[in-house]
Motif scaffolding. Structure first.
Motif, mmCIF file in Angstrom:
data_model
loop_
_atom_site.group_PDB
_atom_site.id
_atom_site.type_symbol
_atom_site.label_atom_id
_atom_site.label_comp_id
_atom_site.label_asym_id
_atom_site.label_seq_id
_atom_site.Cartn_x
_atom_site.Cartn_y
_atom_site.Cartn_z
ATOM 1 N N GLU A 251 8.654 13.037 -14.533
ATOM 2 C CA GLU A 251 7.385 12.594 -14.908
ATOM 3 C C GLU A 251 6.625 11.733 -14.321
ATOM 4 O OE1 GLU A 251 7.970 12.037 -19.176
ATOM 5 O OE2 GLU A 251 8.893 14.252 -19.606
ATOM 6 N N LEU A 252 6.007 11.989 -13.334
ATOM 7 C CA LEU A 252 5.551 10.896 -12.370
ATOM 8 C C LEU A 252 3.998 10.808 -12.757
ATOM 9 C CD1 LEU A 252 6.925 11.815 -8.822
ATOM 10 C CD2 LEU A 252 7.731 10.182 -10.317
ATOM 11 N N THR A 253 3.633 9.807 -12.499
ATOM 12 C CA THR A 253 1.900 9.627 -12.657
ATOM 13 C C THR A 253 1.444 10.086 -11.299
ATOM 14 O OG1 THR A 253 1.878 7.400 -11.806
ATOM 15 C CG2 THR A 253 2.294 7.458 -13.857
ATOM 16 N N GLU A 254 0.086 10.324 -11.451
ATOM 17 C CA GLU A 254 -0.489 11.013 -10.313
ATOM 18 C C GLU A 254 -0.321 9.849 -9.020
ATOM 19 O OE1 GLU A 254 -4.951 12.501 -8.740
ATOM 20 O OE2 GLU A 254 -4.722 12.074 -10.772
ATOM 21 N N ARG A 255 -0.506 8.580 -9.453
ATOM 22 C CA ARG A 255 -0.458 7.447 -8.368
ATOM 23 C C ARG A 255 0.998 7.405 -7.822
ATOM 24 N NH1 ARG A 255 -4.413 5.510 -5.294
ATOM 25 N NH2 ARG A 255 -4.104 3.556 -4.872
ATOM 26 N N GLU A 256 2.046 7.724 -8.582
ATOM 27 C CA GLU A 256 3.467 7.580 -8.303
ATOM 28 C C GLU A 256 3.605 8.637 -7.333
ATOM 29 O OE1 GLU A 256 5.648 5.540 -12.006
ATOM 30 O OE2 GLU A 256 5.215 7.558 -11.963
ATOM 31 N N HIS A 257 3.324 9.874 -7.714
ATOM 32 C CA HIS A 257 3.207 11.064 -6.784
ATOM 33 C C HIS A 257 2.503 11.071 -5.355
ATOM 34 C CE1 HIS A 257 3.553 15.243 -5.532
ATOM 35 N NE2 HIS A 257 2.458 15.356 -5.334
ATOM 36 N N GLN A 258 1.339 10.310 -5.455
ATOM 37 C CA GLN A 258 0.911 10.108 -4.178
ATOM 38 C C GLN A 258 1.508 9.164 -3.195
ATOM 39 O OE1 GLN A 258 -2.759 8.371 -5.434
ATOM 40 N NE2 GLN A 258 -3.934 10.331 -5.564
ATOM 41 N N VAL A 259 2.360 8.245 -3.856
ATOM 42 C CA VAL A 259 3.134 7.461 -2.901
ATOM 43 C C VAL A 259 4.644 8.265 -2.574
ATOM 44 C CG1 VAL A 259 4.774 5.377 -3.172
ATOM 45 C CG2 VAL A 259 2.335 5.274 -4.172
ATOM 46 N N LEU A 260 5.095 8.836 -3.296
ATOM 47 C CA LEU A 260 6.285 9.477 -3.156
ATOM 48 C C LEU A 260 6.054 10.779 -2.041
ATOM 49 C CD1 LEU A 260 8.957 10.273 -3.633
ATOM 50 C CD2 LEU A 260 8.459 11.937 -5.580
ATOM 51 N N VAL A 261 5.081 11.122 -1.978
ATOM 52 C CA VAL A 261 4.734 12.336 -0.966
ATOM 53 C C VAL A 261 4.662 11.475 0.494
ATOM 54 C CG1 VAL A 261 2.816 13.607 -0.149
ATOM 55 C CG2 VAL A 261 3.546 14.066 -2.222
ATOM 56 N N ARG A 262 3.963 10.340 0.534
ATOM 57 C CA ARG A 262 3.837 9.781 1.710
ATOM 58 C C ARG A 262 5.279 9.211 2.105
ATOM 59 N NH1 ARG A 262 -1.013 10.135 -0.670
ATOM 60 N NH2 ARG A 262 -2.937 10.205 0.712
ATOM 61 N N LEU A 263 6.226 8.914 1.272
ATOM 62 C CA LEU A 263 7.399 8.398 1.610
ATOM 63 C C LEU A 263 8.259 9.439 2.538
ATOM 64 C CD1 LEU A 263 8.463 6.516 -1.585
ATOM 65 C CD2 LEU A 263 7.883 5.433 0.730
ATOM 66 N N ARG A 264 7.674 10.547 2.499
ATOM 67 C CA ARG A 264 8.341 11.702 3.238
ATOM 68 C C ARG A 264 7.858 11.729 4.742
ATOM 69 N NH1 ARG A 264 10.032 16.428 -0.280
ATOM 70 N NH2 ARG A 264 10.476 17.385 2.076
ATOM 71 N N SER A 265 6.764 10.861 5.004
ATOM 72 C CA SER A 265 6.262 10.932 6.227
ATOM 73 C C SER A 265 6.796 9.607 7.126
ATOM 74 C CB SER A 265 4.639 10.620 6.153
ATOM 75 O OG SER A 265 4.384 9.391 5.754
ATOM 76 N N THR A 266 6.373 9.284 8.288
ATOM 77 C CA THR A 266 6.682 8.325 9.370
ATOM 78 C C THR A 266 6.160 7.016 8.823
ATOM 79 O OG1 THR A 266 5.387 8.847 11.033
ATOM 80 C CG2 THR A 266 7.547 9.637 11.018
ATOM 81 N N MET A 267 5.017 7.189 7.802
ATOM 82 C CA MET A 267 4.257 5.973 7.397
ATOM 83 C C MET A 267 5.099 4.994 6.876
ATOM 84 S SD MET A 267 1.196 8.054 5.841
ATOM 85 C CE MET A 267 -0.076 6.794 5.503
ATOM 86 N N THR A 268 4.620 3.633 7.276
ATOM 87 C CA THR A 268 5.415 2.491 6.777
ATOM 88 C C THR A 268 4.903 2.302 5.377
ATOM 89 O OG1 THR A 268 3.730 0.800 7.324
ATOM 90 C CG2 THR A 268 5.603 1.549 9.105
ATOM 91 N N THR A 269 5.413 1.346 4.460
ATOM 92 C CA THR A 269 5.058 0.959 3.153
ATOM 93 C C THR A 269 3.698 0.357 3.190
ATOM 94 O OG1 THR A 269 6.353 -0.986 3.349
ATOM 95 C CG2 THR A 269 7.154 1.013 2.015
ATOM 96 N N THR A 270 3.576 -0.593 4.381
ATOM 97 C CA THR A 270 2.236 -1.011 4.721
ATOM 98 C C THR A 270 1.099 -0.150 4.839
ATOM 99 O OG1 THR A 270 3.367 -2.989 5.209
ATOM 100 C CG2 THR A 270 1.064 -2.952 5.873
ATOM 101 N N GLU A 271 1.446 0.915 5.598
ATOM 102 C CA GLU A 271 0.353 1.994 5.924
ATOM 103 C C GLU A 271 0.018 2.516 4.553
ATOM 104 O OE1 GLU A 271 1.352 2.627 10.496
ATOM 105 O OE2 GLU A 271 2.606 3.870 8.870
ATOM 106 N N ILE A 272 1.082 3.058 3.761
ATOM 107 C CA ILE A 272 0.810 3.654 2.806
ATOM 108 C C ILE A 272 -0.109 2.872 1.881
ATOM 109 C CG2 ILE A 272 2.018 4.623 0.759
ATOM 110 C CD1 ILE A 272 4.289 5.375 2.337
ATOM 111 N N ALA A 273 0.199 1.741 1.818
ATOM 112 C CA ALA A 273 -0.815 0.769 0.803
ATOM 113 C C ALA A 273 -2.014 0.786 1.188
ATOM 114 C CB ALA A 273 0.081 -0.637 0.813
ATOM 115 N N ALA A 274 -2.272 0.711 2.687
ATOM 116 C CA ALA A 274 -3.583 0.590 3.278
ATOM 117 C C ALA A 274 -4.449 2.214 2.773
ATOM 118 C CB ALA A 274 -3.478 0.449 4.704
ATOM 119 N N VAL A 275 -3.779 3.144 2.980
ATOM 120 C CA VAL A 275 -4.442 4.143 2.540
ATOM 121 C C VAL A 275 -4.796 4.471 1.302
ATOM 122 C CG1 VAL A 275 -4.042 6.800 2.838
ATOM 123 C CG2 VAL A 275 -3.201 5.543 4.678
ATOM 124 N N LEU A 276 -3.725 4.014 0.368
ATOM 125 C CA LEU A 276 -4.263 4.403 -0.903
ATOM 126 C C LEU A 276 -4.916 2.980 -1.471
ATOM 127 C CD1 LEU A 276 -0.766 5.253 -2.070
ATOM 128 C CD2 LEU A 276 -2.825 6.904 -1.782
#
Length: 276
Positions: A251-276
């Protein structure tokens, strides 16, 4: 058309000049030059002057570009303007605008507006004698009317636009290849992204997302030069994904899902934060 616009300017014929520029913008859009076409349409519509039927193709261009970029609200406004301005001599513009508007209303789940737009297409097809593009509802419903199918609406709205046709064709090929050749499917998907991202085209991916979902997710691990786009496509469809069961019982929030999907990529947490 460019020379015609210049000649009309010299002869002080502003309506003719606008008509030439609007038709040229539509040709550019169909040729795949979406950014150039949209800029030309924006300049034309921003100029002072009387709103005439000459501007209908410019509104159609803006509506088509917005639709392919998945900006449905913007698309609807310009497509409605195109329909309002298109005169009797602009039947082709009116039909494309109405067909695309029907697709927009269908995507927005606005049944009443969808039926109104579809009726505009049906009336035009009857007027031009192209009823062969229609199909009947099941024969066991004797009281039912004939309606243009969603598939026919899609062909009317999109068959002229080179970029969208190319992207859809490549995506469909990727789905076929995914059954037997995973690497070939990912190469094909990357090719579709190469064409789509520069033009901002997202709608084909959104419409095919239920079929593309797993392939897009794996594409993040496969490696792509379009990681941010792929992640946003997968993460941006929470309602339909929930209906399919997507992430199981999480039971993920929409925002948690957006983060989870990006964790499968090579993006760093800093890059994920910047995109979101």
């Amino acid at each position: 058309l460019a020379h015609g616009a210049a000649a009309a300017d010299a002869a002080a014929l502003p309506t003719v000049a606008s008509a030439c520029r609007a038709e040229r913008a539509l040709l550019l859009a169909d040729a795949g030059e979406l950014a150039v076409a949209d800029a030309l349409a924006v300049d034309l519509l921003a100029a002072d002057g009387v709103r005439t039927g000459a501007l209908a193709p410019a509104h159609l261009v803006r509506g088509l570009v917005a639709y392919w970029q998945d900006r449905l609200g913007d698309a609807r406004a310009d497509l409605e303007d195109a329909l309002a301005l298109a005169g009797p001599a602009q039947l082709a513009v009116a039909v494309r605008a109405a067909a695309t508007l029907a697709l927009v209303c269908h995507a927005q789940d606005d049944r009443a507006a969808f039926e109104r737009a579809r009726r505009r297409v049906e009336d035009a097809l009857q007027t031009t004698g192209t009823g062969g593009a229609r199909h009947a509802v099941p024969a066991d419903d004797p009281g039912a009317e004939q309606h243009v199918s969603l598939d026919v609406l899609g062909r009317i709205a999109t068959s002229h636009c080179r970029t969208s046709v190319d992207v859809v064709a490549v995506l469909q090929r990727a789905l076929v290849l995914a059954e037997d050749d995973e690497h070939a499917a990912h190469r094909m998907l990357e090719r579709a992204l190469d064409v789509a991202e520069p033009a901002g085209v997202r709608r084909p991916f959104v419409e095919l997302e239920p079929l593309l979902h797993d392939l897009l997710l794996e594409h993040l691990r496969w490696g792509s030069t379009h990681e941010a786009l792929v992640a946003s496509l997968v993460a941006g469809d929470a309602p339909r994904r929930a209906q399919r069961g997507g992430w199981g019982n999480l039971e993920l929030t929409e925002r948690e899902h957006q983060v989870l999907v990006r964790l499968r990529s090579t993006m760093t947490t800093t890059e994920i934060a910047a995109v979101l």
